[in-house]
Design a protein around this motif. Sequence first.
Motif, PDB file in Angstrom:
ATOM      1  N   GLY A   1      -7.791  12.580  23.037  1.00 13.89           N
ATOM      2  CA  GLY A   1      -9.415  12.202  22.878  1.00 13.89           C
ATOM      3  C   GLY A   1     -10.155  11.946  24.148  1.00 13.89           C
ATOM      4  N   ILE A   2      -9.812  11.197  25.360  1.00 11.00           N
ATOM      5  CA  ILE A   2     -10.082  10.876  26.198  1.00 11.00           C
ATOM      6  C   ILE A   2     -10.916  11.862  26.642  1.00 11.00           C
ATOM      7  CG2 ILE A   2     -10.073   9.763  28.300  1.00 11.00           C
ATOM      8  CD1 ILE A   2      -8.046   8.611  27.748  1.00 11.00           C
ATOM      9  N   ILE A   3     -10.378  13.021  26.696  1.00  8.86           N
ATOM     10  CA  ILE A   3     -11.235  14.030  27.175  1.00  8.86           C
ATOM     11  C   ILE A   3     -12.643  14.967  26.848  1.00  8.86           C
ATOM     12  CG2 ILE A   3     -10.429  16.628  27.748  1.00  8.86           C
ATOM     13  CD1 ILE A   3      -8.162  16.253  28.830  1.00  8.86           C
ATOM     14  N   GLY A   4     -12.162  14.907  25.400  1.00  3.93           N
ATOM     15  CA  GLY A   4     -12.985  15.968  23.874  1.00  3.93           C
ATOM     16  C   GLY A   4     -14.339  14.386  24.234  1.00  3.93           C
ATOM     17  N   VAL A   5     -14.585  12.838  24.550  1.00  9.38           N
ATOM     18  CA  VAL A   5     -15.221  12.663  24.896  1.00  9.38           C
ATOM     19  C   VAL A   5     -15.743  13.118  26.137  1.00  9.38           C
ATOM     20  CG1 VAL A   5     -16.046   9.888  25.306  1.00  9.38           C
ATOM     21  CG2 VAL A   5     -14.396  10.689  23.270  1.00  9.38           C
TER      22      VAL A   5
ATOM     23  N   PRO B   1     -18.160  22.131  21.487  1.00  4.92           N
ATOM     24  CA  PRO B   1     -16.898  23.192  20.634  1.00  4.92           C
ATOM     25  C   PRO B   1     -16.043  23.021  21.155  1.00  4.92           C
ATOM     26  CG  PRO B   1     -18.355  24.881  20.868  1.00  4.92           C
ATOM     27  CD  PRO B   1     -18.985  23.208  21.471  1.00  4.92           C
ATOM     28  N   VAL B   2     -15.197  22.583  22.554  1.00  5.88           N
ATOM     29  CA  VAL B   2     -14.194  22.142  23.685  1.00  5.88           C
ATOM     30  C   VAL B   2     -14.170  20.416  22.566  1.00  5.88           C
ATOM     31  CG1 VAL B   2     -13.804  21.147  25.866  1.00  5.88           C
ATOM     32  CG2 VAL B   2     -14.684  23.718  25.399  1.00  5.88           C
ATOM     33  N   ALA B   3     -15.230  19.590  23.166  1.00  4.71           N
ATOM     34  CA  ALA B   3     -14.953  17.910  22.274  1.00  4.71           C
ATOM     35  C   ALA B   3     -14.378  18.643  21.291  1.00  4.71           C
ATOM     36  CB  ALA B   3     -16.415  17.913  22.528  1.00  4.71           C
TER      37      ALA B   3
ATOM     38  N   GLY C   1     -10.895  16.438  19.980  1.00  7.04           N
ATOM     39  CA  GLY C   1     -11.108  15.774  19.305  1.00  7.04           C
ATOM     40  C   GLY C   1     -10.223  15.838  17.676  1.00  7.04           C
ATOM     41  N   TRP C   2     -10.435  17.023  17.330  1.00  5.34           N
ATOM     42  CA  TRP C   2      -9.319  17.802  16.503  1.00  5.34           C
ATOM     43  C   TRP C   2      -7.553  17.158  16.540  1.00  5.34           C
ATOM     44  CZ3 TRP C   2      -9.685  18.091  11.070  1.00  5.34           C
ATOM     45  CH2 TRP C   2      -8.653  19.211  10.719  1.00  5.34           C
TER      46      TRP C   2
ATOM     47  N   MET D   1      -9.680   6.539  17.724  1.00  5.12           N
ATOM     48  CA  MET D   1     -10.913   5.846  17.693  1.00  5.12           C
ATOM     49  C   MET D   1     -11.863   7.113  18.829  1.00  5.12           C
ATOM     50  SD  MET D   1     -13.484   4.342  16.339  1.00  5.12           S
ATOM     51  CE  MET D   1     -15.515   4.625  16.527  1.00  5.12           C
ATOM     52  N   THR D   2     -10.790   7.539  19.568  1.00  8.64           N
ATOM     53  CA  THR D   2     -11.691   8.254  20.737  1.00  8.64           C
ATOM     54  C   THR D   2     -11.778   9.667  19.980  1.00  8.64           C
ATOM     55  OG1 THR D   2      -9.815   8.401  21.992  1.00  8.64           O
ATOM     56  CG2 THR D   2     -10.720   6.982  22.719  1.00  8.64           C
ATOM     57  N   ALA D   3     -10.563  10.509  19.516  1.00  6.52           N
ATOM     58  CA  ALA D   3     -10.967  11.588  18.817  1.00  6.52           C
ATOM     59  C   ALA D   3     -12.279  11.100  17.654  1.00  6.52           C
ATOM     60  CB  ALA D   3      -9.068  11.386  17.465  1.00  6.52           C
ATOM     61  N   VAL D   4     -12.213  10.611  17.240  1.00  3.50           N
ATOM     62  CA  VAL D   4     -13.236  10.358  15.998  1.00  3.50           C
ATOM     63  C   VAL D   4     -14.890  10.635  17.003  1.00  3.50           C
ATOM     64  CG1 VAL D   4     -14.784   9.241  14.314  1.00  3.50           C
ATOM     65  CG2 VAL D   4     -12.420   9.248  14.059  1.00  3.50           C
TER      66      VAL D   4
END
Length: 101
Positions: A30-34, A50-52, A56-57, A70-73
Amino acid sequence: MASFGHGTRRHPRSRGRTWSRTGPDRATLGIIGVICAVAGFFALGIILGPVAIVCGWLAMGRTWAGSRPMTAVVALVLGAIDTLLAIIWLSGAATPGVGMF
């Protein structure tokens, strides 16, 4: 080997039946995605968006049901916005400097 100090009381299940801990956990994804989503607004949005979304998914546990971190959303939504803006920019409908001069 149980009699030589290698008892099975601490780890009753064998390693083969437990899930693998080789990859990053959900909070890290999630943190990497944000981070990828925010960085994608400034550079390489068509790649980092798309990486984010994927991070997140995966941080959501690959499902829409249940409680979601929350970080995933945030990573999923910002990645989608970032990807959409990058596609619009690449199609030529908008340029990065519109309205500045």
